[in-house]
Motif scaffolding. Structure first.
Motif, mmCIF file in Angstrom:
data_model
loop_
_atom_site.group_PDB
_atom_site.id
_atom_site.type_symbol
_atom_site.label_atom_id
_atom_site.label_comp_id
_atom_site.label_asym_id
_atom_site.label_seq_id
_atom_site.Cartn_x
_atom_site.Cartn_y
_atom_site.Cartn_z
ATOM 1 N N GLY A 121 0.785 -1.230 0.000
ATOM 2 C CA GLY A 121 0.000 0.000 0.000
ATOM 3 C C GLY A 121 0.814 1.275 0.000
ATOM 4 O O GLY A 121 0.275 2.364 -0.194
ATOM 5 N N VAL A 122 2.131 1.155 0.202
ATOM 6 C CA VAL A 122 2.974 2.345 0.315
ATOM 7 C C VAL A 122 3.592 2.699 -1.034
ATOM 8 O O VAL A 122 4.032 1.822 -1.779
ATOM 9 N N VAL A 123 3.631 3.989 -1.331
ATOM 10 C CA VAL A 123 4.435 4.523 -2.423
ATOM 11 C C VAL A 123 5.370 5.550 -1.801
ATOM 12 O O VAL A 123 4.921 6.497 -1.151
ATOM 13 N N GLY A 124 6.677 5.330 -1.976
ATOM 14 C CA GLY A 124 7.649 6.239 -1.362
ATOM 15 C C GLY A 124 8.287 5.607 -0.139
ATOM 16 O O GLY A 124 8.122 4.412 0.118
ATOM 17 N N ASP A 125 9.017 6.433 0.617
ATOM 18 C CA ASP A 125 9.801 5.914 1.740
ATOM 19 C C ASP A 125 9.380 6.540 3.072
ATOM 20 O O ASP A 125 9.771 7.667 3.393
ATOM 21 N N PRO A 126 8.602 5.784 3.855
ATOM 22 C CA PRO A 126 8.118 6.346 5.127
ATOM 23 C C PRO A 126 9.174 6.449 6.220
ATOM 24 O O PRO A 126 8.905 7.031 7.265
ATOM 25 N N THR A 127 10.389 5.906 5.976
ATOM 26 C CA THR A 127 11.435 6.109 6.986
ATOM 27 C C THR A 127 11.998 7.527 6.875
ATOM 28 O O THR A 127 12.636 8.021 7.792
ATOM 29 N N GLU A 128 11.765 8.178 5.730
ATOM 30 C CA GLU A 128 12.172 9.577 5.587
ATOM 31 C C GLU A 128 11.067 10.476 6.133
ATOM 32 O O GLU A 128 9.911 10.099 6.167
#
Ligand SMILES: [Zn+2]
Length: 242
Positions: free
Chosen positions: A206-213
């Motif tokens: 479900g994620v697009v991109g980097d949620p650690t950033e």
């Protein structure tokens, strides 16, 4: 002023024809972020925007309760996602705006937190402004800010805002795996056409991109920038010749 938190004489005593209506969605934002992300971010930007406007002008603008369910069928493969049809969505928002106008708040800014609502809101605010008693425009907060953090979905930008406004709702233990299982881009593009109608076609978690950033400080800056843009918009809507 939030309409849910005051009594009717407080609303009667307001001296403005402006109102703000946050519009969200209840949909997956990856394994680390709450289904209510788009409502929470829209509400946070709405509150900060009217606070900035009050500070600048002394005018208290009422904020209506957020519309919690939007156009999100593209996320229905993920548990807990809710959606209504575009027709139902437009009708519900339109009638809510009409009831604000009944009380004299006939210049309405919709503060939107969900990309899937954007087209319908643009079309709807045109209809409202042409044919109803109100003038309305839609403000989508993440389109109103300049940021090095990519938007994505449940990615750096939204997760940063959540880390600022509701860190208790971000599951940091899942952020790393959320990042590993994420897609880099929204959609499946060929010849300028997105072949994917649903998000599970291009992102497994479900994620697009980097949620650690995206830190809480980044999130605070994003909300401040969005609030400043909303404040500017409120002034323009207040002063606009209809
Ligand atoms: Zn979102």
């Amino acid at each position: 002023m939030h309409l849910s938190e005051v009594a009717w004489p407080d609303v009667r005593d307001l001296d403005t024809d402006l109102a703000v209506l946050p519009v969200g969605s209840t949909e997956q934002h990856g394994p680390h972020a709450p289904l209510g992300t788009d409502r929470l971010t829209a509400e946070a930007v709405a509150a900060a925007g009217v606070a900035a406007y009050r500070e600048a002008t002394g005018v208290d603008v009422p904020v209506a309760p957020a519309i919690p369910v939007g156009i999100a069928a593209e996320h229905r493969a993920f548990d807990g996602t809710l959606w209504v049809s575009p027709d139902t969505f437009r009708s519900y928002v339109r009638e809510t705006v009409a009831s604000l106008a009944h009380h004299g708040f006939d210049r309405v800014v919709l503060v939107n937190g969900h990309g899937g609502n954007t087209d319908a809101l643009r079309e709807l605010t045109g209809e409202i402004s042409r044919f109803d008693a109100s003038y309305a425009v839609a403000f989508t907060w993440f389109d109103a800010v300049d940021s090095d953090l990519p938007m994505g979905h449940g990615g750096a930008r939204e997760t940063a805002v959540l880390r600022h406004i509701r860190p208790d709702l971000v599951d940091e233990d899942r952020a790393e795996t959320a990042s590993e299982g994420a897609s880099d881009n929204w959609g499946e593009w060929v010849a300028g056409v997105n072949l994917a109608h649903d998000s599970d076609a291009f992102t497994d978690n479900g994620v697009v991109g980097d949620p650690t950033e995206g830190t809480a400080a980044d999130g605070e800056r994003l909300v401040d920038d969005a609030a400043a843009a909303l404040c500017e918009l409120l002034a323009a809507v207040a002063g606009r010749d209809r």
